[in-house]
Design a protein around this motif. Structure first.
Motif, PDB file in Angstrom:
ATOM      1  N   GLY A  31       0.904  -1.630   0.028  1.00  0.00           N
ATOM      2  CA  GLY A  31       0.048   0.228   0.406  1.00  0.00           C
ATOM      3  C   GLY A  31       1.229   1.505   0.017  1.00  0.00           C
ATOM      4  O   GLY A  31       2.111   1.076   0.184  1.00  0.00           O
ATOM      5  N   GLU A  78     -10.497  -4.900  10.233  1.00  0.00           N
ATOM      6  CA  GLU A  78      -9.343  -4.235   8.141  1.00  0.00           C
ATOM      7  C   GLU A  78      -8.476  -3.795   8.546  1.00  0.00           C
ATOM      8  O   GLU A  78      -8.505  -2.444  10.151  1.00  0.00           O
ATOM      9  CB  GLU A  78     -11.162  -3.547   7.812  1.00  0.00           C
ATOM     10  CG  GLU A  78     -12.189  -3.904   6.636  1.00  0.00           C
ATOM     11  CD  GLU A  78     -13.070  -2.982   5.728  1.00  0.00           C
ATOM     12  OE1 GLU A  78     -12.433  -2.056   6.174  1.00  0.00           O
ATOM     13  OE2 GLU A  78     -14.541  -3.576   5.076  1.00  0.00           O
ATOM     14  N   ASP A  80      -5.522  -0.851   6.999  1.00  0.00           N
ATOM     15  CA  ASP A  80      -5.336  -0.436   5.990  1.00  0.00           C
ATOM     16  C   ASP A  80      -3.685   0.062   5.785  1.00  0.00           C
ATOM     17  O   ASP A  80      -3.588  -0.021   6.581  1.00  0.00           O
ATOM     18  CB  ASP A  80      -5.863   0.732   6.573  1.00  0.00           C
ATOM     19  CG  ASP A  80      -5.773   1.859   5.375  1.00  0.00           C
ATOM     20  OD1 ASP A  80      -5.741   1.866   3.711  1.00  0.00           O
ATOM     21  OD2 ASP A  80      -5.074   3.324   5.069  1.00  0.00           O
ATOM     22  N   THR A 120      -6.246  -2.591   1.046  1.00  0.00           N
ATOM     23  CA  THR A 120      -7.544  -2.834   2.342  1.00  0.00           C
ATOM     24  C   THR A 120      -7.057  -4.492   2.953  1.00  0.00           C
ATOM     25  O   THR A 120      -7.468  -5.421   1.402  1.00  0.00           O
ATOM     26  CB  THR A 120      -8.741  -2.277   2.513  1.00  0.00           C
ATOM     27  OG1 THR A 120      -9.205  -1.307   1.984  1.00  0.00           O
ATOM     28  CG2 THR A 120      -9.549  -2.569   4.070  1.00  0.00           C
ATOM     29  N   LYS A 157      -8.862  -7.536   4.682  1.00  0.00           N
ATOM     30  CA  LYS A 157     -10.864  -7.628   4.917  1.00  0.00           C
ATOM     31  C   LYS A 157     -10.561  -9.232   6.089  1.00  0.00           C
ATOM     32  O   LYS A 157     -10.037 -10.355   5.035  1.00  0.00           O
ATOM     33  CB  LYS A 157     -11.208  -7.300   4.338  1.00  0.00           C
ATOM     34  CG  LYS A 157     -12.987  -7.791   5.140  1.00  0.00           C
ATOM     35  CD  LYS A 157     -13.904  -7.382   4.049  1.00  0.00           C
ATOM     36  CE  LYS A 157     -15.103  -7.276   5.419  1.00  0.00           C
ATOM     37  NZ  LYS A 157     -16.382  -6.895   4.986  1.00  0.00           N
ATOM     38  N   CYS A 203      -9.001  -8.026   0.528  1.00  0.00           N
ATOM     39  CA  CYS A 203      -8.288  -7.072  -0.628  1.00  0.00           C
ATOM     40  C   CYS A 203      -9.595  -6.227  -1.404  1.00  0.00           C
ATOM     41  O   CYS A 203      -9.835  -6.830  -2.354  1.00  0.00           O
ATOM     42  CB  CYS A 203      -7.412  -6.952  -1.377  1.00  0.00           C
ATOM     43  SG  CYS A 203      -6.377  -5.652  -2.129  1.00  0.00           S
ATOM     44  N   GLU A 248     -10.945  -3.531  -2.777  1.00  0.00           N
ATOM     45  CA  GLU A 248     -10.462  -2.273  -4.274  1.00  0.00           C
ATOM     46  C   GLU A 248      -9.647  -3.336  -4.916  1.00  0.00           C
ATOM     47  O   GLU A 248      -9.792  -3.513  -5.967  1.00  0.00           O
ATOM     48  CB  GLU A 248      -9.057  -1.882  -3.175  1.00  0.00           C
ATOM     49  CG  GLU A 248      -9.257  -1.061  -2.567  1.00  0.00           C
ATOM     50  CD  GLU A 248      -9.162  -1.191  -1.093  1.00  0.00           C
ATOM     51  OE1 GLU A 248      -8.888  -2.224  -0.926  1.00  0.00           O
ATOM     52  OE2 GLU A 248      -9.347  -0.372  -0.825  1.00  0.00           O
TER      53      GLU A 248
END
Ligand code: FEO
Length: 390
Positions: A40, A126, A128, A133, A135, A152, A154
């Motif tokens: 990320g 979750e 970040d 993300t 989860k 994930c 996204e």
């Protein structure tokens, strides 16, 4: 390390030379241990790690990414996935392991991971990573009670660990949806997931409700067409019964073989699909695969001293622990002077809800009266299958 999607990388390794899994499950083409790295904008996570014997190439691969790992997600504590958690924790002293409560206990007990390096996550929680993300979905019993999946949203990617895996090495990254892969996934399901068929049915629905675009297991290829493996799991874990019998036999001097072949033909003549397997030539995985959709199992066995052949005892023990959806079982065979051909098999099959159908046991070579009894047994089994199968 290979890029699967922007900021998501594969850092798994193939182990083609491995012959057995858990010293039990034959691996015709070895296996893979899949690990994934997700980067990320603010944090970096590794999802599952590596079998310790491959620590050196694995650690070199992760190190060479140049990323600093903040989280090590442990979906399941079995050492084929957790074997490099400690080296990663040493390399990244600020990193935390994210896992279920039961997995935390296992990691402490089995690997000696310090509790201060673990953060237990709960169902739906979750984390970040910055634009991406993680989860966590608690999915116990696929394969151990500690198991969870990581999603994930996204990327619509599900990191499913053992669930949906395959001991399959003929791939670079993505599944080819070939019959060979389906066969490997079926063997894996039979050997590892079949005892948990009810959980598999439940989690297939969970995954379908998420609408995932990609399933990334920790063994075998990545499914970028998830419906392929989801449909297979639906079929394998289904409660539907088919009019199919498996006859697994061991015959020392052909008498039991003759009886097994006769019964196979008698059942086929009554509309039953039959898989006849010489257990001296059939590996445990092949037998387990045939049991996925069988409703009846008949063991054919010669007498070894005072009991059934050890191969049959072993096969019945495996059947008992793999918990296929069998409804009926029976034992046939031949003996020389005495003993009990059925007791050890019955003890092993006792854990199943399968009804015992009285078999046919003969002294020496089978005579016409024995073949008549086998016809009667075929009648009984065929009628019983008719009563439970659609
Ligand atoms: Fe692949 Fe249950 O470990």
């Amino acid at each position: 390390m290979k890029e699967i999607s922007q900021n998501v990388f594969y850092c798994g390794l193939h182990d083609r030379d491995r012959k057995l899994f858990d010293q039990l499950v034959p691996l015709p083409q070895g296996t893979t241990y899949n690990s994934y790295l997700i980067k990320g904008s603010s944090k970096c996570a590794v999802v599952d790690t590596m079998y310790a014997k491959l620590a050196e190439p694995y650690m070199n691969m992760v190190r060479s990414s140049g990323f600093s790992v903040d989280y090590i997600v442990s979906n399941h504590a079995e050492p084929d996935h957790s074997g490099c958690i400690l080296p990663l924790l040493n390399l990244y002293p600020e990193a935390k392991v994210l896992c279920s409560e039961k997995c935390s206990q296992n990691l402490q007990n089995m690997l000696g991971v310090g509790i201060e390096r673990i953060r237990v996550v709960s169902d739906g929680e979750e984390v970040d990573l910055g634009g991406l993300t993680l989860k966590f979905l608690m999915t116990p019993w696929v394969h151990w009670p500690d198991t969870m999946c990581t999603y994930c949203p996204e990327k619509r990617m599900l990191f499913s660990c053992d669930l949906f895996g395959a001991h399959y090495t003929d791939f670079e990254l993505f599944a080819d949806d070939s019959p060979a892969l389906a066969d490997a996934a079926k063997r894996y399901y039979a050997e590892i997931m079949m005892p948990f068929a009810g959980f598999c049915r439940k989690y297939v629905k969970t995954v379908e409700s998420l609408g995932v675009d990609m399933i990334l297991p920790s063994h075998g290829a990545i499914y970028n067409n998830p419906v392929f493996i989801l449909n297979l799991y639906k079929a394998w874990s289904s409660e539907d019964l088919s009019k199919k019998a498996v006859i697994g036999y061991v015959s020392m001097y052909d008498n039991t073989k003759l009886m097994s072949e006769y019964l196979a033909n008698a059942l086929r003549n009554r509309g039953v699909e039959v898989l006849l397997a010489d257990l001296m030539e059939t590996d445990e995985g092949e037998l387990a695969m045939e049991l996925i959709d069988a409703s009846a199992l008949i063991f054919g066995t010669s007498m070894v001293l005072a009991g059934p052949h050890p191969k049959v005892v072993y096969a019945s023990y495996l059947t008992g622990i793999l918990r296929p959806k069998l409804k009926f079982y029976s034992v046939i065979g031949s003996f020389g002077w005495g003993g009990n051909l059925t007791a050890a098999v019955e003890a092993n099959m006792g854990s199943l809800k399968a009804e015992k159908v009285e078999g046919v046991v003969t002294k020496g070579r089978p005579l016409q009266a024995d073949f008549n009894k086998l016809d009667e047994l075929a009648d009984t089994i065929a009628k019983k299958l008719d009563s439970v199968c659609r």
